[in-house]
Design an enzyme around this catalytic site. Structure first.
Site, mmCIF file in Angstrom:
data_model
loop_
_atom_site.group_PDB
_atom_site.id
_atom_site.type_symbol
_atom_site.label_atom_id
_atom_site.label_comp_id
_atom_site.label_asym_id
_atom_site.label_seq_id
_atom_site.Cartn_x
_atom_site.Cartn_y
_atom_site.Cartn_z
ATOM 1 N N LYS A 135 38.759 19.634 11.018
ATOM 2 C CA LYS A 135 38.709 18.891 9.743
ATOM 3 C C LYS A 135 39.868 19.349 8.889
ATOM 4 O O LYS A 135 40.302 20.493 9.015
ATOM 5 C CB LYS A 135 37.391 19.193 9.010
ATOM 6 C CG LYS A 135 37.003 18.144 8.012
ATOM 7 C CD LYS A 135 36.214 17.044 8.682
ATOM 8 C CE LYS A 135 35.932 15.895 7.754
ATOM 9 N NZ LYS A 135 34.954 14.975 8.384
ATOM 10 N N ASP A 151 38.457 10.165 6.194
ATOM 11 C CA ASP A 151 37.229 10.726 5.610
ATOM 12 C C ASP A 151 37.289 10.287 4.148
ATOM 13 O O ASP A 151 38.058 9.367 3.816
ATOM 14 C CB ASP A 151 37.211 12.259 5.766
ATOM 15 C CG ASP A 151 35.822 12.859 5.515
ATOM 16 O OD1 ASP A 151 34.991 12.806 6.429
ATOM 17 O OD2 ASP A 151 35.555 13.363 4.402
#
Ligand code: GLU
Length: 452
Positions: free
Chosen positions: A112, A152
Protein backbone atom coordinates in the site's frame (compact mmCIF):
# COMPACT_ATOMS: atom_id res chain seq x y z
CA UNK A 1 9.13 -6.23 22.40
CA UNK A 2 10.89 -3.53 20.41
CA UNK A 3 10.08 0.06 21.31
CA UNK A 4 8.03 1.16 18.31
CA UNK A 5 6.38 4.47 17.56
CA UNK A 6 2.67 4.29 18.36
CA UNK A 7 0.77 3.11 15.29
CA UNK A 8 -2.84 2.79 16.50
CA UNK A 9 -4.49 1.75 13.21
CA UNK A 10 -1.77 -0.79 12.46
CA UNK A 11 -1.94 -2.20 16.01
CA UNK A 12 -5.72 -2.50 15.67
CA UNK A 13 -5.34 -4.54 12.46
CA UNK A 14 -2.66 -6.77 14.03
CA UNK A 15 -4.74 -7.29 17.19
CA UNK A 16 -7.80 -8.30 15.19
CA UNK A 17 -5.78 -10.93 13.31
CA UNK A 18 -4.01 -12.15 16.46
CA UNK A 19 -7.22 -12.65 18.43
CA UNK A 20 -9.11 -14.39 15.63
CA UNK A 21 -6.15 -16.67 14.78
CA UNK A 22 -5.94 -17.96 18.34
CA UNK A 23 -8.12 -21.08 17.89
CA UNK A 24 -6.00 -22.03 14.85
CA UNK A 25 -2.68 -21.24 16.59
CA UNK A 26 -3.71 -23.29 19.61
CA UNK A 27 -3.95 -26.32 17.31
CA UNK A 28 -0.86 -25.39 15.24
CA UNK A 29 1.55 -23.55 17.56
CA UNK A 30 4.39 -23.64 15.00
CA UNK A 31 2.54 -20.90 13.06
CA UNK A 32 3.10 -18.41 15.92
CA UNK A 33 6.54 -17.74 14.44
CA UNK A 34 4.93 -16.92 11.07
CA UNK A 35 2.60 -14.43 12.76
CA UNK A 36 5.61 -12.70 14.32
CA UNK A 37 7.41 -12.50 10.96
CA UNK A 38 4.43 -11.48 8.80
CA UNK A 39 3.83 -8.35 10.92
CA UNK A 40 7.04 -6.72 9.69
CA UNK A 41 6.96 -5.23 6.19
CA UNK A 42 9.59 -6.54 3.81
CA UNK A 43 10.40 -2.93 2.92
CA UNK A 44 9.08 0.61 3.50
CA UNK A 45 9.90 3.46 1.13
CA UNK A 46 9.45 7.06 2.23
CA UNK A 47 10.22 10.01 0.05
CA UNK A 48 9.80 13.73 -0.53
CA UNK A 49 7.40 15.00 -3.19
CA UNK A 50 7.82 18.62 -4.24
CA UNK A 51 5.52 20.05 -6.86
CA UNK A 52 4.54 23.42 -8.21
CA UNK A 53 1.14 25.00 -7.49
CA UNK A 54 -0.70 26.97 -10.17
CA UNK A 55 0.50 30.27 -8.65
CA UNK A 56 4.10 29.11 -9.10
CA UNK A 57 4.76 28.51 -5.42
CA UNK A 58 6.23 25.30 -4.04
CA UNK A 59 4.27 22.61 -2.25
CA UNK A 60 5.82 19.62 -0.48
CA UNK A 61 4.30 16.32 0.65
CA UNK A 62 5.33 12.98 2.10
CA UNK A 63 5.24 9.99 -0.26
CA UNK A 64 5.21 6.35 0.85
CA UNK A 65 5.10 2.78 -0.41
CA UNK A 66 4.87 -0.10 2.06
CA UNK A 67 6.04 -3.28 0.28
CA UNK A 68 4.62 -5.57 2.91
CA UNK A 69 4.68 -9.13 1.62
CA UNK A 70 5.63 -10.76 -1.67
CA UNK A 71 5.08 -14.44 -0.80
CA UNK A 72 2.18 -14.85 -3.24
CA UNK A 73 3.26 -12.47 -6.01
CA UNK A 74 4.34 -8.91 -6.75
CA UNK A 75 3.35 -6.38 -4.07
CA UNK A 76 -0.17 -5.23 -4.92
CA UNK A 77 -2.38 -2.57 -3.41
CA UNK A 78 -3.63 0.95 -3.85
CA UNK A 79 -2.25 4.46 -3.41
CA UNK A 80 -4.20 6.64 -0.98
CA UNK A 81 -4.06 10.41 -1.41
CA UNK A 82 -5.55 11.99 1.71
CA UNK A 83 -4.29 14.46 4.32
CA UNK A 84 -4.64 11.81 7.08
CA UNK A 85 -2.17 9.43 5.39
CA UNK A 86 0.70 8.38 7.64
CA UNK A 87 2.72 5.21 8.19
CA UNK A 88 0.31 3.73 10.73
CA UNK A 89 -2.54 3.96 8.22
CA UNK A 90 -0.49 2.63 5.31
CA UNK A 91 0.91 -0.24 7.40
CA UNK A 92 -2.60 -1.24 8.48
CA UNK A 93 -3.83 -1.05 4.89
CA UNK A 94 -0.80 -2.96 3.58
CA UNK A 95 -1.19 -5.62 6.27
CA UNK A 96 -4.88 -6.13 5.49
CA UNK A 97 -4.05 -6.18 1.80
CA UNK A 98 -1.77 -9.24 2.19
CA UNK A 99 -4.63 -11.42 3.42
CA UNK A 100 -7.26 -9.83 1.20
CA UNK A 101 -5.18 -10.55 -1.89
CA UNK A 102 -4.66 -14.14 -0.69
CA UNK A 103 -8.46 -14.53 -0.40
CA UNK A 104 -8.95 -13.62 -4.07
CA UNK A 105 -7.16 -16.86 -5.01
CA UNK A 106 -4.94 -14.88 -7.44
CA UNK A 107 -1.17 -14.57 -7.22
CA UNK A 108 -0.63 -11.17 -5.61
CA UNK A 109 1.45 -10.02 -2.65
CA UNK A 110 0.40 -7.14 -0.41
CA UNK A 111 1.40 -3.49 -0.41
CA UNK A 112 0.00 0.00 0.00
CA UNK A 113 1.21 3.51 -0.55
CA UNK A 114 0.19 7.08 -1.01
CA UNK A 115 0.74 10.57 0.25
CA UNK A 116 -0.62 13.14 2.68
CA UNK A 117 -1.45 15.24 -0.42
CA UNK A 118 -5.03 16.55 -0.26
CA UNK A 119 -6.75 16.47 -3.70
CA UNK A 120 -9.62 18.65 -2.37
CA UNK A 121 -9.50 22.18 -3.73
CA UNK A 122 -6.72 21.36 -6.22
CA UNK A 123 -7.03 22.08 -9.94
CA UNK A 124 -6.62 19.28 -12.52
CA UNK A 125 -3.33 20.91 -13.44
CA UNK A 126 -2.09 20.68 -9.85
CA UNK A 127 -3.24 17.06 -9.57
CA UNK A 128 -1.24 16.23 -12.71
CA UNK A 129 1.85 17.99 -11.42
CA UNK A 130 1.60 16.19 -8.09
CA UNK A 131 1.14 12.78 -9.78
CA UNK A 132 4.19 13.32 -12.00
CA UNK A 133 6.32 14.43 -9.04
CA UNK A 134 5.12 11.48 -6.94
CA UNK A 135 5.88 9.00 -9.71
CA UNK A 136 9.32 10.51 -10.34
CA UNK A 137 10.49 8.76 -7.17
CA UNK A 138 8.02 5.84 -6.98
CA UNK A 139 8.89 4.71 -10.53
CA UNK A 140 12.31 3.54 -9.28
CA UNK A 141 10.74 1.05 -6.89
CA UNK A 142 7.81 -0.52 -8.76
CA UNK A 143 7.39 -2.66 -11.87
CA UNK A 144 4.96 -5.08 -13.52
CA UNK A 145 6.73 -8.05 -11.81
CA UNK A 146 7.79 -6.17 -8.65
CA UNK A 147 5.04 -3.96 -7.30
CA UNK A 148 1.79 -2.95 -9.03
CA UNK A 149 -0.04 -0.03 -7.37
CA UNK A 150 -3.65 0.98 -8.06
CA UNK A 151 -6.26 3.42 -6.86
CA UNK A 152 -7.66 3.99 -3.37
CA UNK A 153 -9.21 7.01 -1.64
CA UNK A 154 -8.20 10.12 -3.65
CA UNK A 155 -6.69 8.09 -6.50
CA UNK A 156 -9.11 7.33 -9.34
CA UNK A 157 -8.86 6.83 -13.09
CA UNK A 158 -7.58 10.37 -13.73
CA UNK A 159 -4.72 10.07 -11.22
CA UNK A 160 -3.79 6.56 -12.44
CA UNK A 161 -3.62 8.01 -15.97
CA UNK A 162 -1.20 10.77 -14.93
CA UNK A 163 0.91 8.33 -12.92
CA UNK A 164 1.02 5.82 -15.79
CA UNK A 165 2.09 8.56 -18.21
CA UNK A 166 4.81 9.65 -15.78
CA UNK A 167 6.08 6.06 -15.29
CA UNK A 168 6.23 5.56 -19.05
CA UNK A 169 8.32 8.69 -19.50
CA UNK A 170 10.72 8.00 -16.63
CA UNK A 171 11.23 4.30 -17.44
CA UNK A 172 10.50 4.20 -21.18
CA UNK A 173 8.28 1.12 -20.85
CA UNK A 174 4.59 0.54 -21.57
CA UNK A 175 3.85 -2.25 -19.09
CA UNK A 176 1.13 -3.27 -16.66
CA UNK A 177 2.73 -1.43 -13.74
CA UNK A 178 -0.53 0.09 -12.49
CA UNK A 179 -4.09 -1.21 -12.48
CA UNK A 180 -7.26 0.79 -12.87
CA UNK A 181 -5.96 2.09 -16.20
CA UNK A 182 -8.24 3.60 -18.86
CA UNK A 183 -10.26 1.02 -20.79
CA UNK A 184 -8.65 2.02 -24.10
CA UNK A 185 -5.00 1.85 -22.91
CA UNK A 186 -4.67 -1.38 -20.94
CA UNK A 187 -7.37 -1.14 -18.29
CA UNK A 188 -9.83 -3.95 -17.58
CA UNK A 189 -13.55 -3.66 -18.07
CA UNK A 190 -15.42 -3.70 -14.72
CA UNK A 191 -12.38 -2.48 -12.71
CA UNK A 192 -14.13 0.79 -11.69
CA UNK A 193 -17.25 -1.15 -10.68
CA UNK A 194 -15.44 -4.14 -9.13
CA UNK A 195 -15.19 -3.25 -5.43
CA UNK A 196 -18.84 -2.19 -5.14
CA UNK A 197 -20.20 -4.99 -7.32
CA UNK A 198 -18.00 -7.56 -5.56
CA UNK A 199 -19.26 -6.36 -2.18
CA UNK A 200 -22.85 -6.89 -3.27
CA UNK A 201 -22.02 -10.34 -4.72
CA UNK A 202 -20.43 -11.32 -1.39
CA UNK A 203 -23.48 -10.19 0.57
CA UNK A 204 -25.70 -12.09 -1.88
CA UNK A 205 -24.09 -15.26 -0.50
CA UNK A 206 -24.61 -14.14 3.10
CA UNK A 207 -28.31 -13.44 2.40
CA UNK A 208 -28.77 -16.80 0.74
CA UNK A 209 -26.95 -18.67 3.46
CA UNK A 210 -28.51 -17.14 6.56
CA UNK A 211 -32.07 -16.44 5.43
CA UNK A 212 -32.45 -18.13 2.01
CA UNK A 213 -33.27 -14.70 0.67
CA UNK A 214 -32.03 -12.12 -1.85
CA UNK A 215 -31.83 -8.32 -2.32
CA UNK A 216 -35.53 -7.78 -3.25
CA UNK A 217 -36.86 -4.92 -1.11
CA UNK A 218 -33.94 -5.05 1.33
CA UNK A 219 -33.37 -1.63 2.88
CA UNK A 220 -29.70 -0.83 2.62
CA UNK A 221 -27.67 1.81 4.48
CA UNK A 222 -24.53 2.78 2.58
CA UNK A 223 -21.88 5.22 3.76
CA UNK A 224 -19.48 7.00 1.46
CA UNK A 225 -20.14 8.49 -1.97
CA UNK A 226 -16.95 7.48 -3.76
CA UNK A 227 -16.20 4.69 -6.17
CA UNK A 228 -17.10 1.81 -3.81
CA UNK A 229 -20.34 3.33 -2.49
CA UNK A 230 -21.55 4.43 -5.94
CA UNK A 231 -21.22 1.03 -7.59
CA UNK A 232 -22.47 -0.88 -4.54
CA UNK A 233 -25.57 1.35 -4.59
CA UNK A 234 -26.14 0.85 -8.32
CA UNK A 235 -25.84 -2.94 -8.01
CA UNK A 236 -28.20 -3.03 -5.00
CA UNK A 237 -30.77 -1.03 -7.00
CA UNK A 238 -30.30 -3.32 -10.02
CA UNK A 239 -30.98 -6.37 -7.83
CA UNK A 240 -34.19 -4.89 -6.40
CA UNK A 241 -32.90 -3.47 -3.11
CA UNK A 242 -33.63 -0.01 -1.68
CA UNK A 243 -30.66 2.28 -1.01
CA UNK A 244 -31.47 4.46 1.99
CA UNK A 245 -28.31 6.56 2.32
CA UNK A 246 -25.01 7.83 0.95
CA UNK A 247 -22.61 10.07 2.85
CA UNK A 248 -19.30 11.89 2.90
CA UNK A 249 -17.18 13.56 5.56
CA UNK A 250 -19.61 16.51 5.68
CA UNK A 251 -22.83 14.56 6.32
CA UNK A 252 -25.42 12.04 5.17
CA UNK A 253 -28.02 12.15 2.43
CA UNK A 254 -31.12 10.09 3.28
CA UNK A 255 -33.71 9.13 0.68
CA UNK A 256 -37.23 10.43 1.45
CA UNK A 257 -38.85 8.41 -1.32
CA UNK A 258 -39.85 4.83 -0.34
CA UNK A 259 -38.03 3.66 -3.50
CA UNK A 260 -34.76 4.95 -2.05
CA UNK A 261 -32.00 6.42 -4.22
CA UNK A 262 -32.52 6.67 -7.95
CA UNK A 263 -29.75 5.48 -10.27
CA UNK A 264 -29.79 8.80 -12.18
CA UNK A 265 -29.11 10.70 -8.95
CA UNK A 266 -26.15 8.44 -8.19
CA UNK A 267 -24.72 9.41 -11.60
CA UNK A 268 -25.06 13.11 -10.62
CA UNK A 269 -23.33 12.41 -7.31
CA UNK A 270 -20.50 10.62 -9.16
CA UNK A 271 -19.98 13.77 -11.25
CA UNK A 272 -19.88 15.96 -8.12
CA UNK A 273 -17.29 13.67 -6.57
CA UNK A 274 -15.21 13.70 -9.77
CA UNK A 275 -15.08 17.47 -9.34
CA UNK A 276 -13.80 16.90 -5.77
CA UNK A 277 -16.85 18.65 -4.26
CA UNK A 278 -18.80 17.74 -1.13
CA UNK A 279 -22.26 16.12 -1.21
CA UNK A 280 -23.76 19.47 -0.22
CA UNK A 281 -23.36 20.42 -3.91
CA UNK A 282 -26.09 17.87 -4.78
CA UNK A 283 -29.56 19.44 -4.88
CA UNK A 284 -31.65 16.24 -5.04
CA UNK A 285 -34.87 18.10 -5.98
CA UNK A 286 -36.59 17.39 -2.66
CA UNK A 287 -36.15 13.59 -2.87
CA UNK A 288 -33.55 13.50 -0.09
CA UNK A 289 -32.88 15.01 3.34
CA UNK A 290 -29.45 16.26 4.43
CA UNK A 291 -28.03 15.41 7.86
CA UNK A 292 -25.09 17.70 8.48
CA UNK A 293 -22.08 16.11 10.15
CA UNK A 294 -23.89 12.79 10.68
CA UNK A 295 -23.05 9.22 9.64
CA UNK A 296 -25.97 7.07 8.39
CA UNK A 297 -25.96 4.43 11.15
CA UNK A 298 -28.23 6.11 13.69
CA UNK A 299 -30.54 7.94 11.30
CA UNK A 300 -33.19 5.34 10.43
CA UNK A 301 -35.52 3.25 12.58
CA UNK A 302 -35.41 0.17 10.35
CA UNK A 303 -32.97 -1.31 7.86
CA UNK A 304 -31.80 -4.75 6.74
CA UNK A 305 -28.24 -4.35 5.46
CA UNK A 306 -25.38 -1.93 6.22
CA UNK A 307 -22.45 -1.43 3.85
CA UNK A 308 -19.83 0.92 5.34
CA UNK A 309 -17.98 2.10 2.23
CA UNK A 310 -16.24 5.32 3.26
CA UNK A 311 -13.07 4.79 5.34
CA UNK A 312 -11.56 3.03 8.37
CA UNK A 313 -13.23 3.09 11.80
CA UNK A 314 -16.47 4.56 10.49
CA UNK A 315 -18.75 2.41 12.70
CA UNK A 316 -18.36 2.79 16.48
CA UNK A 317 -19.56 0.37 19.16
CA UNK A 318 -22.55 2.62 19.90
CA UNK A 319 -23.44 2.85 16.21
CA UNK A 320 -23.18 -0.93 15.94
CA UNK A 321 -25.76 -1.24 18.74
CA UNK A 322 -28.01 1.24 16.90
CA UNK A 323 -27.77 -0.89 13.76
CA UNK A 324 -28.74 -4.02 15.69
CA UNK A 325 -31.66 -2.14 17.22
CA UNK A 326 -32.81 -1.06 13.74
CA UNK A 327 -32.94 -4.74 12.79
CA UNK A 328 -29.88 -4.75 10.52
CA UNK A 329 -29.04 -8.42 9.95
CA UNK A 330 -26.08 -8.05 7.60
CA UNK A 331 -23.06 -5.78 7.69
CA UNK A 332 -20.26 -6.02 5.16
CA UNK A 333 -17.35 -3.60 4.81
CA UNK A 334 -16.73 -1.95 1.45
CA UNK A 335 -14.12 0.14 3.26
CA UNK A 336 -10.97 -1.32 4.79
CA UNK A 337 -11.42 -1.88 8.56
CA UNK A 338 -14.69 0.08 8.42
CA UNK A 339 -15.74 -1.17 11.85
CA UNK A 340 -13.95 -0.39 15.10
CA UNK A 341 -13.05 -3.38 17.27
CA UNK A 342 -15.93 -2.39 19.60
CA UNK A 343 -18.38 -2.56 16.67
CA UNK A 344 -17.03 -5.96 15.57
CA UNK A 345 -17.49 -7.20 19.15
CA UNK A 346 -21.15 -6.10 19.11
CA UNK A 347 -21.80 -8.01 15.85
CA UNK A 348 -19.77 -11.06 16.83
CA UNK A 349 -21.44 -11.25 20.26
CA UNK A 350 -24.84 -11.19 18.56
CA UNK A 351 -23.70 -14.10 16.39
CA UNK A 352 -22.39 -16.09 19.35
CA UNK A 353 -25.53 -15.51 21.40
CA UNK A 354 -27.75 -17.88 19.42
CA UNK A 355 -27.80 -21.63 19.83
CA UNK A 356 -29.99 -22.74 16.96
CA UNK A 357 -30.49 -21.64 13.38
CA UNK A 358 -34.22 -21.39 14.09
CA UNK A 359 -33.66 -18.38 16.35
CA UNK A 360 -31.30 -16.20 14.37
CA UNK A 361 -33.55 -13.17 14.83
CA UNK A 362 -31.56 -10.38 16.44
CA UNK A 363 -28.19 -11.33 15.03
CA UNK A 364 -26.10 -9.26 12.68
CA UNK A 365 -23.91 -11.32 10.32
CA UNK A 366 -20.60 -9.44 9.86
CA UNK A 367 -18.15 -9.62 6.94
CA UNK A 368 -14.76 -7.87 7.20
CA UNK A 369 -13.40 -5.72 4.37
CA UNK A 370 -10.54 -8.03 3.54
CA UNK A 371 -13.13 -10.54 2.35
CA UNK A 372 -16.14 -8.48 1.32
CA UNK A 373 -14.24 -5.80 -0.62
CA UNK A 374 -11.62 -8.03 -2.28
CA UNK A 375 -13.44 -7.71 -5.63
CA UNK A 376 -11.55 -4.49 -6.44
CA UNK A 377 -8.10 -5.96 -6.14
CA UNK A 378 -9.36 -9.20 -7.68
CA UNK A 379 -10.22 -7.39 -10.92
CA UNK A 380 -6.86 -5.62 -10.62
CA UNK A 381 -5.37 -9.13 -10.67
CA UNK A 382 -7.46 -9.89 -13.76
CA UNK A 383 -6.20 -6.66 -15.33
CA UNK A 384 -2.61 -7.85 -14.71
CA UNK A 385 -3.46 -11.19 -16.33
CA UNK A 386 -4.93 -9.45 -19.39
CA UNK A 387 -1.87 -7.15 -19.64
CA UNK A 388 0.49 -10.15 -19.49
CA UNK A 389 -1.46 -11.82 -22.29
CA UNK A 390 -1.80 -8.51 -24.20
CA UNK A 391 -5.47 -9.33 -24.51
CA UNK A 392 -8.71 -7.74 -23.35
CA UNK A 393 -11.62 -9.73 -22.02
CA UNK A 394 -15.26 -8.65 -22.45
CA UNK A 395 -17.17 -6.99 -19.58
CA UNK A 396 -19.30 -10.14 -19.31
CA UNK A 397 -16.22 -12.36 -18.95
CA UNK A 398 -14.69 -10.16 -16.25
CA UNK A 399 -17.98 -9.81 -14.36
CA UNK A 400 -18.48 -13.60 -14.39
CA UNK A 401 -14.95 -14.14 -13.05
CA UNK A 402 -15.51 -11.48 -10.36
CA UNK A 403 -18.72 -13.20 -9.27
CA UNK A 404 -16.97 -16.56 -9.09
CA UNK A 405 -14.11 -15.07 -7.02
CA UNK A 406 -16.55 -13.49 -4.53
CA UNK A 407 -18.54 -16.73 -4.17
CA UNK A 408 -15.32 -18.71 -3.62
CA UNK A 409 -14.11 -16.12 -1.14
CA UNK A 410 -17.34 -16.38 0.87
CA UNK A 411 -17.20 -20.18 0.87
CA UNK A 412 -13.54 -20.16 1.93
CA UNK A 413 -14.29 -17.80 4.85
CA UNK A 414 -17.29 -19.83 5.90
CA UNK A 415 -15.68 -23.27 5.65
CA UNK A 416 -12.47 -22.15 7.36
CA UNK A 417 -14.52 -20.69 10.21
CA UNK A 418 -16.44 -23.93 10.59
CA UNK A 419 -13.20 -25.93 10.60
CA UNK A 420 -11.07 -23.82 12.95
CA UNK A 421 -12.86 -21.00 14.69
CA UNK A 422 -14.63 -21.39 17.99
CA UNK A 423 -18.23 -22.52 17.71
CA UNK A 424 -21.48 -20.71 17.11
CA UNK A 425 -24.17 -21.98 14.75
CA UNK A 426 -23.50 -19.08 12.42
CA UNK A 427 -19.80 -19.07 11.40
CA UNK A 428 -17.49 -16.13 12.13
CA UNK A 429 -16.58 -14.71 8.74
CA UNK A 430 -13.91 -12.49 10.32
CA UNK A 431 -12.17 -15.48 11.90
CA UNK A 432 -12.60 -17.50 8.69
CA UNK A 433 -11.16 -14.71 6.51
CA UNK A 434 -8.20 -14.11 8.79
CA UNK A 435 -7.32 -17.78 9.24
CA UNK A 436 -7.71 -18.69 5.54
CA UNK A 437 -5.70 -15.65 4.35
CA UNK A 438 -2.99 -16.12 6.97
CA UNK A 439 -2.49 -19.86 6.42
CA UNK A 440 -2.12 -19.43 2.67
CA UNK A 441 0.47 -16.67 3.05
CA UNK A 442 2.30 -18.35 5.95
CA UNK A 443 2.64 -21.61 4.00
CA UNK A 444 4.09 -19.81 0.97
CA UNK A 445 6.48 -17.90 3.26
CA UNK A 446 7.62 -21.16 4.85
CA UNK A 447 8.23 -22.74 1.43
CA UNK A 448 10.33 -19.69 0.51
CA UNK A 449 12.40 -19.77 3.70
CA UNK A 450 10.90 -16.69 5.38
CA UNK A 451 10.34 -18.63 8.63
CA UNK A 452 11.06 -22.12 9.88
N1 GLU B 1 -7.30 0.04 -2.95
C1 GLU B 1 -8.05 -1.15 -3.26
C2 GLU B 1 -8.09 -2.05 -2.05
O1 GLU B 1 -8.14 -1.58 -0.95
C3 GLU B 1 -7.60 -1.81 -4.54
C4 GLU B 1 -6.18 -2.23 -4.61
C5 GLU B 1 -5.74 -2.75 -5.98
O2 GLU B 1 -6.56 -2.85 -6.87
O3 GLU B 1 -4.54 -3.04 -6.09
O4 GLU B 1 -8.16 -3.25 -2.13
Amino acid sequence: MANLAPEPEFQQAVNEITVTLEPFLAKHPEYRKALEVVQIPERILQFRVTWEKDDGSLAVNRGYRVQFNSALGPYKGGLRLHPTVNLSILKFLGFEQIFKNALTGLMMGGGKGGSDFDPKGKTDNEIRKFCYAFMQELSRHIGADTDVPAGDIGTGGREIGFMFGAYKKYRNEFVGVLTGKGANWGGSFIRPEATGYGLVYYVTEMLRDLDSTDWKNKRVLISGAGNVAQYAALKVIQLGGIVLSLSDSTGTLLASDPQGFFAADIADIAQIKLERKSLTAFSGAGKYTWHEGKRPWTLVKEADVALPSATQNEVSGEEAKALLKAGVRYIAEGSNMGCTQEAIDVFEDSRKSITSLQETKGICYYAPGKAANCGGVAVSGLEMAQNSQRLKWTPEEVDAKLKEIMINCYNTCRHTAIEYAEGGVVPSLVAGANIAGFVKVANAMKDQGDWW
